[in-house]
Design a protein around this motif. Structure first.
Motif, PDB file in Angstrom:
ATOM      1  N   THR A 126       0.938   7.950   0.003  1.00 15.53           N
ATOM      2  CA  THR A 126      -0.378   7.940   0.632  1.00 15.53           C
ATOM      3  C   THR A 126      -1.419   8.073  -0.465  1.00 15.53           C
ATOM      4  O   THR A 126      -1.365   9.007  -1.273  1.00 15.53           O
ATOM      5  CB  THR A 126      -0.530   9.093   1.631  1.00 15.53           C
ATOM      6  N   ILE A 127      -2.334   7.128  -0.523  1.00 14.79           N
ATOM      7  CA  ILE A 127      -3.351   7.128  -1.580  1.00 14.79           C
ATOM      8  C   ILE A 127      -4.728   6.889  -0.974  1.00 14.79           C
ATOM      9  O   ILE A 127      -4.853   6.383   0.146  1.00 14.79           O
ATOM     10  CB  ILE A 127      -3.062   6.049  -2.649  1.00 14.79           C
ATOM     11  N   ARG A 128      -5.741   7.265  -1.699  1.00 11.01           N
ATOM     12  CA  ARG A 128      -7.126   6.937  -1.338  1.00 11.01           C
ATOM     13  C   ARG A 128      -7.606   5.847  -2.288  1.00 11.01           C
ATOM     14  O   ARG A 128      -7.498   5.991  -3.510  1.00 11.01           O
ATOM     15  CB  ARG A 128      -8.028   8.161  -1.457  1.00 11.01           C
ATOM     16  N   LEU A 129      -8.110   4.757  -1.740  1.00 11.12           N
ATOM     17  CA  LEU A 129      -8.621   3.671  -2.583  1.00 11.12           C
ATOM     18  C   LEU A 129      -9.922   4.105  -3.236  1.00 11.12           C
ATOM     19  O   LEU A 129     -10.857   4.552  -2.552  1.00 11.12           O
ATOM     20  CB  LEU A 129      -8.836   2.406  -1.748  1.00 11.12           C
ATOM     21  N   LEU A 130      -9.989   3.998  -4.529  1.00  4.04           N
ATOM     22  CA  LEU A 130     -11.189   4.376  -5.275  1.00  4.04           C
ATOM     23  C   LEU A 130     -12.170   3.220  -5.389  1.00  4.04           C
ATOM     24  O   LEU A 130     -13.348   3.427  -5.693  1.00  4.04           O
ATOM     25  CB  LEU A 130     -10.792   4.861  -6.669  1.00  4.04           C
ATOM     26  N   ARG A 131     -11.661   2.013  -5.182  1.00  5.82           N
ATOM     27  CA  ARG A 131     -12.501   0.809  -5.205  1.00  5.82           C
ATOM     28  C   ARG A 131     -11.985  -0.156  -4.148  1.00  5.82           C
ATOM     29  O   ARG A 131     -10.813  -0.114  -3.791  1.00  5.82           O
ATOM     30  CB  ARG A 131     -12.451   0.131  -6.584  1.00  5.82           C
ATOM     31  N   ARG A 132     -12.865  -1.011  -3.695  1.00  8.59           N
ATOM     32  CA  ARG A 132     -12.429  -2.062  -2.770  1.00  8.59           C
ATOM     33  C   ARG A 132     -11.593  -3.070  -3.551  1.00  8.59           C
ATOM     34  O   ARG A 132     -12.012  -3.572  -4.607  1.00  8.59           O
ATOM     35  CB  ARG A 132     -13.634  -2.753  -2.145  1.00  8.59           C
ATOM     36  N   LEU A 133     -10.417  -3.371  -3.059  1.00  7.25           N
ATOM     37  CA  LEU A 133      -9.543  -4.314  -3.761  1.00  7.25           C
ATOM     38  C   LEU A 133     -10.112  -5.725  -3.662  1.00  7.25           C
ATOM     39  O   LEU A 133     -10.515  -6.159  -2.578  1.00  7.25           O
ATOM     40  CB  LEU A 133      -8.136  -4.276  -3.165  1.00  7.25           C
ATOM     41  N   PRO A 134     -10.130  -6.459  -4.777  1.00  7.78           N
ATOM     42  CA  PRO A 134     -10.682  -7.823  -4.755  1.00  7.78           C
ATOM     43  C   PRO A 134      -9.738  -8.849  -4.146  1.00  7.78           C
ATOM     44  O   PRO A 134     -10.124  -9.998  -3.948  1.00  7.78           O
ATOM     45  CB  PRO A 134     -10.915  -8.109  -6.245  1.00  7.78           C
ATOM     46  N   VAL A 135      -8.498  -8.455  -3.885  1.00  7.11           N
ATOM     47  CA  VAL A 135      -7.533  -9.362  -3.266  1.00  7.11           C
ATOM     48  C   VAL A 135      -6.861  -8.628  -2.115  1.00  7.11           C
ATOM     49  O   VAL A 135      -6.838  -7.392  -2.067  1.00  7.11           O
ATOM     50  CB  VAL A 135      -6.457  -9.847  -4.273  1.00  7.11           C
ATOM     51  N   ARG A 136      -6.321  -9.397  -1.183  1.00  7.40           N
ATOM     52  CA  ARG A 136      -5.659  -8.790  -0.021  1.00  7.40           C
ATOM     53  C   ARG A 136      -4.231  -8.396  -0.327  1.00  7.40           C
ATOM     54  O   ARG A 136      -3.726  -7.398   0.188  1.00  7.40           O
ATOM     55  CB  ARG A 136      -5.693  -9.770   1.157  1.00  7.40           C
ATOM     56  N   ARG A 137      -3.571  -9.189  -1.160  1.00  3.69           N
ATOM     57  CA  ARG A 137      -2.156  -8.954  -1.439  1.00  3.69           C
ATOM     58  C   ARG A 137      -1.971  -8.495  -2.878  1.00  3.69           C
ATOM     59  O   ARG A 137      -2.469  -9.123  -3.807  1.00  3.69           O
ATOM     60  CB  ARG A 137      -1.341 -10.226  -1.184  1.00  3.69           C
ATOM     61  N   VAL A 138      -1.253  -7.400  -3.052  1.00  2.00           N
ATOM     62  CA  VAL A 138      -0.941  -6.844  -4.361  1.00  2.00           C
ATOM     63  C   VAL A 138       0.562  -6.941  -4.558  1.00  2.00           C
ATOM     64  O   VAL A 138       1.334  -6.369  -3.773  1.00  2.00           O
ATOM     65  CB  VAL A 138      -1.394  -5.372  -4.463  1.00  2.00           C
ATOM     66  N   MET A 139       0.984  -7.705  -5.558  1.00  2.00           N
ATOM     67  CA  MET A 139       2.409  -7.924  -5.800  1.00  2.00           C
ATOM     68  C   MET A 139       3.122  -8.403  -4.531  1.00  2.00           C
ATOM     69  O   MET A 139       4.247  -8.006  -4.229  1.00  2.00           O
ATOM     70  CB  MET A 139       3.080  -6.663  -6.359  1.00  2.00           C
TER      71      MET A 139
END
Length: 356
Positions: free
Chosen positions: A311-324
């Motif tokens: 469980t993590i908190r996003l520190l920035r909005r991800l620029p892509v929807r899919r990561v790996m």
């Protein structure tokens, strides 16, 4: 790295990495002649000029100290632990190529610094081009090549044979110039033989002549047909049209490797089967069949931690929807539960904060 990780997350990573290294295969060719370097989770800088007599000594070091990054020298030395480079006693160096998505000018790799399957796919295409040149033009066999996923956005190709060990940095520069197609001229592939021209631009030819023909087919198929249908001499206007395409053909065929890595005869590079401290992925050796199965397979093969989630908190909005290859949705500040390998990657690269 020390400023980026919470104490709890650093402890978690050290437990995971230590458990991995306890059972990892850490065999390295000529290990006693190589220098090793390490970076750690809880302190800045690099520890280097370390050497080991065998893989068991190396394993014990990794289990006891749990580094975030493990490097070894492409060079072989009489005294690899000597801190004076001039006193190490250089014996030769492997020929190594680094293809890194960070350096590729493709749309997918420029779009984001995050690791995406699309960018990794672009890097894989460069690896395939490199293998073609090394086997077709330089005469290496597939058995001579060791291909590794770098653990992040690229690949490494190693050649360890005696025929390359003593190559100087200038000789390695010439190899780079060839791969990058510097000062390439298509006219060199048209040879005057007595009273007729021999055109070495043909898709049936292995090596550079075949690759130029394939590129020319995409750029100007009509011109390729004219070259293949010529009688005794290639007309001047056809030669002129061909020469005008030198730049475009070169850009299409160039293999985009990191030239500094190849030319540096004292280079430290990531050790195969070590873990990448920025991603948690393994520097995995790949057979040519593995490459053919695509980047999703490569990522799966290189993922040592698959059970559980973070469980993590996003520190920035991800620029892509899919990561790996995994969907991660959320804005800055969003709390998300993701597979453990994705959570490790996002926290280690500063996109997320570890919560649980």
């Amino acid at each position: 790295m020390v400023n980026m990780l919470s104490e709890d997350f650093a402890k978690l990573m050290k437990v995971l990495f230590r458990n991995y290294y306890r059972s990892a295969n850490l065999e390295v060719s000529n290990i006693e002649l190589r220098e090793f370097g390490f970076q750690f989770f809880d302190k800045e800088g690099m520890v280097r000029h370390v050497s080991f007599k065998n893989a068991q000594e190396l394993k014990q070091y990794l289990v006891n100290n749990v580094p975030a990054h493990v490097y070894y020298s492409t060079a072989l030395y009489r005294d690899p632990s000597n801190q004076d480079m001039d006193q190490k006693g250089w014996l030769g160096a492997d020929l190594v190529f680094d293809i890194d998505g960070d350096h590729l000018e493709t749309e997918s790799c420029r779009a984001t610094e995050l690791m995406t399957l699309e960018c990794l796919g672009d890097a894989l295409e460069e690896v395939e081009k490199l293998i073609d040149v090394l086997t077709d033009d330089f005469g290496f066999t597939e058995r001579d090549l060791r291909v590794y996923f770098s653990g992040h956005r690229g690949f490494h190709v190693h050649i360890e044979g005696d025929e390359v060990k003593r190559l100087s940095d200038n000789e390695r520069r010439e190899i780079i110039d060839y791969l990058l197609m510097r000062e390439f001229n298509t006219e060199h592939l048209i040879r005057r033989l007595r009273t007729r021209d021999v055109v070495l631009i043909d898709p049936k030819i292995r090596g550079v002549g075949g690759r130029v023909a394939e590129a020319l087919h995409d750029i100007d198929a009509e011109l390729l047909e004219e070259l293949q249908s010529k009688r005794d001499k290639v007309p001047r206007n056809v030669m002129g049209r061909l020469s005008s395409l030198n730049g475009e053909i070169s850009r299409k065929l160039a293999v985009h490797v990191d030239e500094v890595v190849t030319m540096d005869i004292h280079r430290l590079i990531r050790m195969h089967n070590s873990l990448h401290g920025k991603t948690g992925l393994r520097v995995a050796e790949l057979g040519l069949g593995d490459l053919e199965r695509g980047v999703e397979y490569v990522i799966d093969l290189a993922t040592p931690f698959k059970k559980g989630s973070l469980t993590i908190r996003l520190l920035r909005r991800l620029p892509v929807r899919r990561v790996m290859g995994v969907d991660v949705a959320g804005d800055e500040g969003s709390i998300v539960k993701v597979p453990i390998n994705i959570g490790i990657y996002l926290v280690m690269t500063g996109w997320g904060e570890f919560l649980d």
